[in-house]
Scaffold this motif. Structure first.
Motif, PDB file in Angstrom:
ATOM      1  N   UNK A  54      45.012  -9.696  48.685  1.00  0.00           N
ATOM      2  CA  UNK A  54      45.357 -10.021  49.953  1.00  0.00           C
ATOM      3  C   UNK A  54      44.544  -9.540  51.172  1.00  0.00           C
ATOM      4  N   UNK A  55      43.900  -8.343  50.890  1.00  0.00           N
ATOM      5  CA  UNK A  55      43.303  -7.628  52.100  1.00  0.00           C
ATOM      6  C   UNK A  55      41.710  -7.443  51.987  1.00  0.00           C
ATOM      7  N   UNK A  56      40.780  -8.253  51.344  1.00  0.00           N
ATOM      8  CA  UNK A  56      39.490  -8.174  51.373  1.00  0.00           C
ATOM      9  C   UNK A  56      39.085  -6.699  51.094  1.00  0.00           C
ATOM     10  N   UNK A  57      39.570  -6.112  50.098  1.00  0.00           N
ATOM     11  CA  UNK A  57      39.197  -4.634  49.833  1.00  0.00           C
ATOM     12  C   UNK A  57      38.638  -5.035  48.363  1.00  0.00           C
ATOM     13  N   UNK A  58      37.696  -4.185  47.922  1.00  0.00           N
ATOM     14  CA  UNK A  58      36.884  -4.394  46.755  1.00  0.00           C
ATOM     15  C   UNK A  58      37.701  -3.794  45.567  1.00  0.00           C
ATOM     16  N   UNK A  59      38.494  -2.557  45.759  1.00  0.00           N
ATOM     17  CA  UNK A  59      38.858  -1.780  44.804  1.00  0.00           C
ATOM     18  C   UNK A  59      40.094  -1.065  45.495  1.00  0.00           C
ATOM     19  N   UNK A  60      41.284  -0.667  44.699  1.00  0.00           N
ATOM     20  CA  UNK A  60      42.031   0.151  45.159  1.00  0.00           C
ATOM     21  C   UNK A  60      42.516   0.994  43.797  1.00  0.00           C
ATOM     22  N   UNK A  61      42.578   2.384  43.944  1.00  0.00           N
ATOM     23  CA  UNK A  61      42.797   3.351  43.020  1.00  0.00           C
ATOM     24  C   UNK A  61      44.104   4.109  43.531  1.00  0.00           C
ATOM     25  N   UNK A  62      45.065   4.588  42.726  1.00  0.00           N
ATOM     26  CA  UNK A  62      46.411   4.949  43.069  1.00  0.00           C
ATOM     27  C   UNK A  62      46.054   6.350  42.269  1.00  0.00           C
ATOM     28  N   UNK A  63      46.097   7.487  43.025  1.00  0.00           N
ATOM     29  CA  UNK A  63      45.965   8.826  42.137  1.00  0.00           C
ATOM     30  C   UNK A  63      47.123   9.740  42.392  1.00  0.00           C
ATOM     31  N   UNK A  64      47.601   9.882  41.384  1.00  0.00           N
ATOM     32  CA  UNK A  64      48.720  11.249  41.312  1.00  0.00           C
ATOM     33  C   UNK A  64      47.762  12.502  41.134  1.00  0.00           C
TER      34      UNK A  64
END
Length: 185
Positions: free
Chosen positions: A21-31
């Motif tokens: 949806x937002x033109x980002x190339x990568x999203x990582x969620x870290x705990x």
């Protein structure tokens, strides 16, 4: 002793939704487990215009959709949103992003390297845990003697370092300070 920062990548649908949806190339969620558990969301962009156009929207989506995963007050207070882009972030945009306190703490930086395990540990150490900072005691470099050019210090400095701490000498000093300062007012 350097503390090892432990983290695990969390797979959630929101990561792919943000990319689409937002033109980002990568999203990582870290705990991350460092003193307590908290989350770090890394969002990468290929250009400054994409970052500028999307960071507020992503921040809002994270605030609404991700808050359900934050169980403790510590997790709620320590949510980090890191925006990385392949080029230098202009100072004005960086300031605007990093000083926006809605829902999370934010960092905007240039990062054109691949997000390997080692690089993620470096990022966490540099921007969040400060575990990359080495502090060594240097007693030789610390001066324990106070100095000042103030009128008050010039009157009391000799008494401060004397062993005799009688109340009479301090009363005399106080009277002298009052006299000197009354001339300055």
């Amino acid at each position: 002793m350097q503390h090892e920062t432990l983290y695990k990548e969390v797979e959630l649908d929101i990561s792919q939704q943000l990319v689409e949806a937002y033109n980002c190339t990568e999203v990582k969620i870290l705990q991350v487990n460092f003193v307590g558990n908290f989350f770090v969301i890394i969002v990468r962009f290929s250009s400054i215009p994409d970052l500028n156009e999307s960071w507020r929207k992503i921040n809002s989506v994270i605030a609404v959709k991700f808050s359900q995963y934050l169980k403790t007050e510590f997790e709620k207070y320590n949510l980090y949103l890191l925006f990385f882009v392949d080029e230098e972030v202009p100072k004005q945009l960086k300031y605007e992003i990093e000083n926006n306190k809605f829902s999370s703490r934010k960092i905007a930086e240039k990062c054109n390297r691949q997000l390997t395990d080692d690089r993620i540990r470096e990022i966490l150490a540099q921007y969040i845990t400060n575990s990359d900072i080495s502090i060594t005691p240097g007693a030789d470099s610390i001066s324990l003697e106070y100095t000042s050019d103030s009128v008050v210090w010039s009157l009391i400095k000799d008494q401060v370092y004397q062993k005799d701490k009688s109340g009479e000498s301090f009363a005399e000093i106080l009277n002298e300070i009052e006299k000197k300062l009354s001339y300055e007012i």
